[in-house]
Design a protein around this motif. Structure first.
Motif, PDB file in Angstrom:
ATOM      1  N   SER A  77       0.790  -1.255   0.018  1.00 14.38           N
ATOM      2  CA  SER A  77       0.092  -0.160  -0.040  1.00 14.38           C
ATOM      3  C   SER A  77       0.729   1.304   0.049  1.00 14.38           C
ATOM      4  CB  SER A  77      -0.891   0.011   1.135  1.00 14.38           C
ATOM      5  OG  SER A  77      -2.013  -0.957   1.081  1.00 14.38           O
ATOM      6  N   ILE A  78       0.462   2.279  -0.567  1.00 14.74           N
ATOM      7  CA  ILE A  78       0.999   3.772  -0.668  1.00 14.74           C
ATOM      8  C   ILE A  78      -0.049   4.469   0.224  1.00 14.74           C
ATOM      9  CG2 ILE A  78       2.376   3.383  -2.563  1.00 14.74           C
ATOM     10  CD1 ILE A  78       0.407   5.080  -3.837  1.00 14.74           C
ATOM     11  N   VAL A  79       0.464   5.618   0.844  1.00 16.40           N
ATOM     12  CA  VAL A  79      -0.404   6.558   1.367  1.00 16.40           C
ATOM     13  C   VAL A  79      -0.267   8.053   0.878  1.00 16.40           C
ATOM     14  CG1 VAL A  79      -0.683   7.562   3.685  1.00 16.40           C
ATOM     15  CG2 VAL A  79       0.200   5.422   3.639  1.00 16.40           C
ATOM     16  N   ILE A  80      -1.249   8.725   0.612  1.00 15.95           N
ATOM     17  CA  ILE A  80      -1.391   9.977   0.077  1.00 15.95           C
ATOM     18  C   ILE A  80      -1.591  11.030   1.267  1.00 15.95           C
ATOM     19  CG2 ILE A  80      -2.769  11.624  -1.491  1.00 15.95           C
ATOM     20  CD1 ILE A  80      -3.682   8.988  -3.090  1.00 15.95           C
ATOM     21  N   ASP A 137       0.610  33.626 -11.662  1.00 21.27           N
ATOM     22  CA  ASP A 137       2.249  33.303 -12.372  1.00 21.27           C
ATOM     23  C   ASP A 137       1.878  32.514 -13.684  1.00 21.27           C
ATOM     24  OD1 ASP A 137       3.444  34.544 -10.476  1.00 21.27           O
ATOM     25  OD2 ASP A 137       3.978  32.720  -9.310  1.00 21.27           O
ATOM     26  N   SER A 138       2.810  32.732 -14.486  1.00 14.43           N
ATOM     27  CA  SER A 138       2.831  31.959 -15.585  1.00 14.43           C
ATOM     28  C   SER A 138       3.234  30.556 -15.707  1.00 14.43           C
ATOM     29  CB  SER A 138       3.774  32.558 -16.776  1.00 14.43           C
ATOM     30  OG  SER A 138       5.252  32.526 -16.038  1.00 14.43           O
ATOM     31  N   CYS A 139       3.856  30.167 -14.402  1.00 12.62           N
ATOM     32  CA  CYS A 139       3.969  28.768 -14.063  1.00 12.62           C
ATOM     33  C   CYS A 139       3.977  28.571 -12.520  1.00 12.62           C
ATOM     34  CB  CYS A 139       5.264  28.370 -14.880  1.00 12.62           C
ATOM     35  SG  CYS A 139       6.885  28.942 -14.066  1.00 12.62           S
ATOM     36  N   TYR A 140       3.980  27.212 -12.277  1.00 11.88           N
ATOM     37  CA  TYR A 140       3.935  26.859 -11.112  1.00 11.88           C
ATOM     38  C   TYR A 140       4.731  25.443 -10.942  1.00 11.88           C
ATOM     39  CZ  TYR A 140       0.650  30.350  -9.896  1.00 11.88           C
ATOM     40  OH  TYR A 140      -0.313  31.588  -9.871  1.00 11.88           O
ATOM     41  N   PHE A 141       4.895  25.123  -9.667  1.00 12.71           N
ATOM     42  CA  PHE A 141       5.733  24.014  -9.506  1.00 12.71           C
ATOM     43  C   PHE A 141       5.090  23.159  -8.230  1.00 12.71           C
ATOM     44  CE2 PHE A 141       8.394  27.150 -10.672  1.00 12.71           C
ATOM     45  CZ  PHE A 141       9.504  26.759 -11.667  1.00 12.71           C
ATOM     46  N   ILE A 142       4.945  21.765  -8.377  1.00 14.04           N
ATOM     47  CA  ILE A 142       4.450  20.643  -7.309  1.00 14.04           C
ATOM     48  C   ILE A 142       5.523  19.661  -7.370  1.00 14.04           C
ATOM     49  CG2 ILE A 142       2.576  19.104  -7.060  1.00 14.04           C
ATOM     50  CD1 ILE A 142       0.783  21.157  -8.396  1.00 14.04           C
ATOM     51  N   ASP A 143       5.680  19.631  -6.090  1.00 15.75           N
ATOM     52  CA  ASP A 143       6.613  18.426  -5.442  1.00 15.75           C
ATOM     53  C   ASP A 143       5.510  17.322  -5.191  1.00 15.75           C
ATOM     54  OD1 ASP A 143       8.108  16.708  -4.231  1.00 15.75           O
ATOM     55  OD2 ASP A 143       9.293  18.358  -3.373  1.00 15.75           O
ATOM     56  N   PHE A 144       5.863  16.038  -5.712  1.00 14.20           N
ATOM     57  CA  PHE A 144       5.084  14.787  -5.589  1.00 14.20           C
ATOM     58  C   PHE A 144       5.642  13.899  -4.428  1.00 14.20           C
ATOM     59  CE2 PHE A 144       3.620  16.187  -9.738  1.00 14.20           C
ATOM     60  CZ  PHE A 144       2.610  15.713  -9.981  1.00 14.20           C
ATOM     61  N   ASN A 145       6.275  14.518  -3.305  1.00 16.37           N
ATOM     62  CA  ASN A 145       6.641  13.762  -2.363  1.00 16.37           C
ATOM     63  C   ASN A 145       5.565  13.614  -1.168  1.00 16.37           C
ATOM     64  OD1 ASN A 145       6.560  16.304  -0.904  1.00 16.37           O
ATOM     65  ND2 ASN A 145       8.614  16.382  -0.348  1.00 16.37           N
ATOM     66  N   PHE A 146       4.234  14.072  -1.539  1.00 13.48           N
ATOM     67  CA  PHE A 146       3.145  13.750  -0.797  1.00 13.48           C
ATOM     68  C   PHE A 146       2.687  12.441  -0.882  1.00 13.48           C
ATOM     69  CE2 PHE A 146       1.314  15.121  -4.761  1.00 13.48           C
ATOM     70  CZ  PHE A 146      -0.011  14.387  -4.860  1.00 13.48           C
ATOM     71  N   ILE A 147       3.118  11.718  -1.833  1.00 12.68           N
ATOM     72  CA  ILE A 147       2.937  10.404  -2.015  1.00 12.68           C
ATOM     73  C   ILE A 147       3.934   9.342  -1.541  1.00 12.68           C
ATOM     74  CG2 ILE A 147       2.158   8.323  -3.912  1.00 12.68           C
ATOM     75  CD1 ILE A 147       1.655  10.648  -5.711  1.00 12.68           C
ATOM     76  N   ARG A 148       3.597   8.662  -0.388  1.00 13.75           N
ATOM     77  CA  ARG A 148       4.886   7.865   0.512  1.00 13.75           C
ATOM     78  C   ARG A 148       4.244   6.492   0.729  1.00 13.75           C
ATOM     79  NH1 ARG A 148       7.984  12.324   4.029  1.00 13.75           N
ATOM     80  NH2 ARG A 148       7.754  14.017   2.681  1.00 13.75           N
TER      81      ARG A 148
END
Length: 353
Positions: A77-80, A137-148
């Motif tokens: 399993s993984i956790v969000i 803003d013209s762009c945004y960044f999202i870090d996917f380390n919220f999936i563990r």
């Protein structure tokens, strides 16, 4: 509740319309609400997880929608963790989504759709002076380390950059962007003697101001500090955010009472004085509307109480170069002694670029 409903609608739509993992689309209802698209949805296929996601904004640009589907192809399993999810602006300011559940456990060989809303602070300086979040803003960044993993370790360290569609973003700037039209003001010392005058004034009421509400020492040392947006006097902290926007003049005030005195303050009775450019004379303006939050008994603030308010002084076709604020409505209670011996001056400093 709304976020959960959006997630359900999105999951139904995704299940019905997507026969393979590389397709991603929003339901028609959300498409209409969030028409400003960012470029091709991102796909992550790493360490046994598959994520297909996209980013879009509503027409006015004040809300972003991050949406997609996560599939767990691992044997465990993984956790969000939504509260670990952050969106990053060009100024490196990070914001968390609004109204999210603590976490979701995703079993092996299963999928989960998601919809997260963000209201990022795009211009930190503007927010500090007006509490407005700034243009999109013209762009945004999202870090996917919220999936563990279930042990809490990150599964992927990928950071995705979402670029706004150039044509749609250009249309947004032409129709809704307004940072360039906002004019800022800051406190200024009218003359070099103003501090001495105010300090002498502050000492006077303390000599005989013993009341049932507070005990004031005879040897109390008066203090006064000025900054661009704040006045601190004997434990009375007055924070100001003065700006002109959409042909109206606004003053955001925060009053914190750290003094031993009771204070009486009716912010909706404040008046400002400016020079009318058409007649060349000083004119007084009253508050048109006020939105106030306070602690304590109505307008009476004891030690530790605070009050916040936004004052709208109405239509000003041209922002004044200089404004004086009559704070005579701020008084020591119950003696009705005015806190200010002068009207603080605010000068125009710049338009937000």
């Amino acid at each position: 509740m709304l976020i959960r409903l959006l997630s359900i609608l999105f999951f139904i739509h995704l299940t019905a319309s997507c026969s393979n993992q590389d397709k991603l689309a929003l339901p028609d209802k959300l498409e209409k609400q969030y028409p400003l698209k960012f470029e091709t949805p991102s796909i992550i296929n790493s360490n046994g997880i598959f994520v297909n996601s996209g980013l879009c904004a509503n027409a006015s640009g004040d809300t972003l929608l991050f949406y997609g589907q996560i599939r767990n192809n691992r044997k465990s399993s993984i956790v969000i963790f939504p509260y670990l999810l952050q969106i990053q602006t060009l100024e490196n300011h990070r914001s968390n989504p609004i109204s999210v559940r603590p976490k979701t456990v995703l079993l092996p060989d299963s999928s989960q759709s998601f919809v997260y809303k963000f209201t990022p602070i795009n211009n930190k300086y503007l927010f500090s002076r007006t509490e407005k979040r700034g243009d999109l803003d013209s762009c945004y960044f999202i870090d996917f380390n919220f999936i563990r993993a279930t042990n809490g370790h990150s599964i992927t360290d990928q950071v995705i950059r979402f670029n706004a569609n150039k044509k749609l973003f250009s249309n947004y700037l032409n129709r809704f962007a307004n940072e360039h039209s906002i004019t800022l003001y800051e406190l200024t010392k009218e003359n070099s003697h103003i501090e001495a005058i105010q300090l002498n004034y502050l000492k006077k009421p303390h000599k005989n101001s013993l009341t049932n509400h507070a005990v004031v020492k005879e040897n109390l040392q008066s203090s006064l500090q000025f900054s661009e947006t704040e006045i601190v006097m004997n434990g009375i902290v007055l924070t100001t955010k003065f700006y002109h926007d959409n042909d109206s003049l606004f003053l955001n005030l925060k009053l914190i009472n750290h003094s031993s005195e009771y204070l009486n303050f009716s912010p909706d009775s404040i008046q400002i004085i400016s020079i009318d450019p058409e007649i060349g004379k000083k004119v007084r303006h009253q508050v048109v509307s006020a939105v106030t939050k306070s602690e304590g008994h109505k307008s009476i603030l004891k030690k530790g109480d605070r009050l916040q308010t936004q004052l709208n002084f109405g239509y000003f076709k041209h922002p004044p170069l200089e404004i004086k604020v009559d704070f005579s409505t701020l008084k020591i209670h119950p003696q009705k002694i005015k806190v200010f011996s002068f009207n603080p001056t605010f000068k125009m400093i710049k338009k937000v670029s």
